[in-house]
Design a protein around this motif. Structure first.
Motif, PDB file in Angstrom:
ATOM      1  N   UNK A  42       0.923  -1.348  -0.081  1.00  0.00           N
ATOM      2  CA  UNK A  42      -0.103  -0.081  -0.040  1.00  0.00           C
ATOM      3  C   UNK A  42       0.885   1.347   0.032  1.00  0.00           C
ATOM      4  N   UNK A  43       0.206   2.345  -0.639  1.00  0.00           N
ATOM      5  CA  UNK A  43       1.177   3.539  -0.887  1.00  0.00           C
ATOM      6  C   UNK A  43       1.495   4.323   0.586  1.00  0.00           C
ATOM      7  N   UNK A  44       2.373   4.515   1.102  1.00  0.00           N
ATOM      8  CA  UNK A  44       2.800   5.050   2.301  1.00  0.00           C
ATOM      9  C   UNK A  44       2.914   6.499   2.097  1.00  0.00           C
ATOM     10  N   UNK A  45       2.400   7.388   2.839  1.00  0.00           N
ATOM     11  CA  UNK A  45       2.592   8.824   2.939  1.00  0.00           C
ATOM     12  C   UNK A  45       3.945   9.068   3.439  1.00  0.00           C
ATOM     13  N   UNK A  46       4.966  10.165   2.827  1.00  0.00           N
ATOM     14  CA  UNK A  46       5.914  10.452   3.356  1.00  0.00           C
ATOM     15  C   UNK A  46       5.840  11.557   4.073  1.00  0.00           C
ATOM     16  N   UNK A  47       6.117  11.731   5.245  1.00  0.00           N
ATOM     17  CA  UNK A  47       5.974  12.963   6.217  1.00  0.00           C
ATOM     18  C   UNK A  47       7.349  13.754   6.208  1.00  0.00           C
ATOM     19  N   UNK A  48       8.145  13.505   5.254  1.00  0.00           N
ATOM     20  CA  UNK A  48       9.630  14.249   5.085  1.00  0.00           C
ATOM     21  C   UNK A  48       9.341  15.490   4.342  1.00  0.00           C
ATOM     22  N   UNK A  49       9.648  16.271   4.852  1.00  0.00           N
ATOM     23  CA  UNK A  49       9.554  18.079   4.175  1.00  0.00           C
ATOM     24  C   UNK A  49      10.979  17.971   3.465  1.00  0.00           C
TER      25      UNK A  49
END
Length: 104
Positions: A42-49
């Motif tokens: 499943x696609x994971x959201x990236x919290x990295x900015x």
């Protein structure tokens, strides 16, 4: 293509590796089994900015410091001159500055 309402679809969930699921669609009394298999997780959201890195040169830093009323001490000026004579890399300069300010 026929649109299928959410109430017309039942699912038995995910099984095995990846995302495997089967769905039963009932439309006009006809049963149709659908099967979906994706080995991709499943696609994971990236919290990295992403942060832009800016490097300010010595001359520009001196101008900014002057505007803010900050001036280097005599010891700092001597240290920077020595770094220039020795040809130290940025990492070596940082190491020497830390060593000069280290307590104990």
């Amino acid at each position: 293509m026929t649109n299928v309402a959410a109430s017309d679809v039942s699912s038995d969930g995910a099984r095995g590796r990846g995302r495997t699921s089967t769905a039963v669609v009932r439309r006009s009394g006809v049963r149709c089994d659908l099967w979906y298999n994706s080995p991709m997780p499943a696609k994971k959201s990236s919290a990295k900015k992403r942060v832009a890195k800016v490097v300010i040169g010595r001359e520009r830093f001196a101008k900014i410091s002057a505007v803010e009323g900050i001036s280097p001490s005599t010891a700092m000026r001597k240290r920077v001159a020595q770094f220039g004579r020795l040809g130290l890399s940025a990492a070596e300069r940082r190491r020497e500055i830390v060593k000069a300010h280290k307590k104990g």
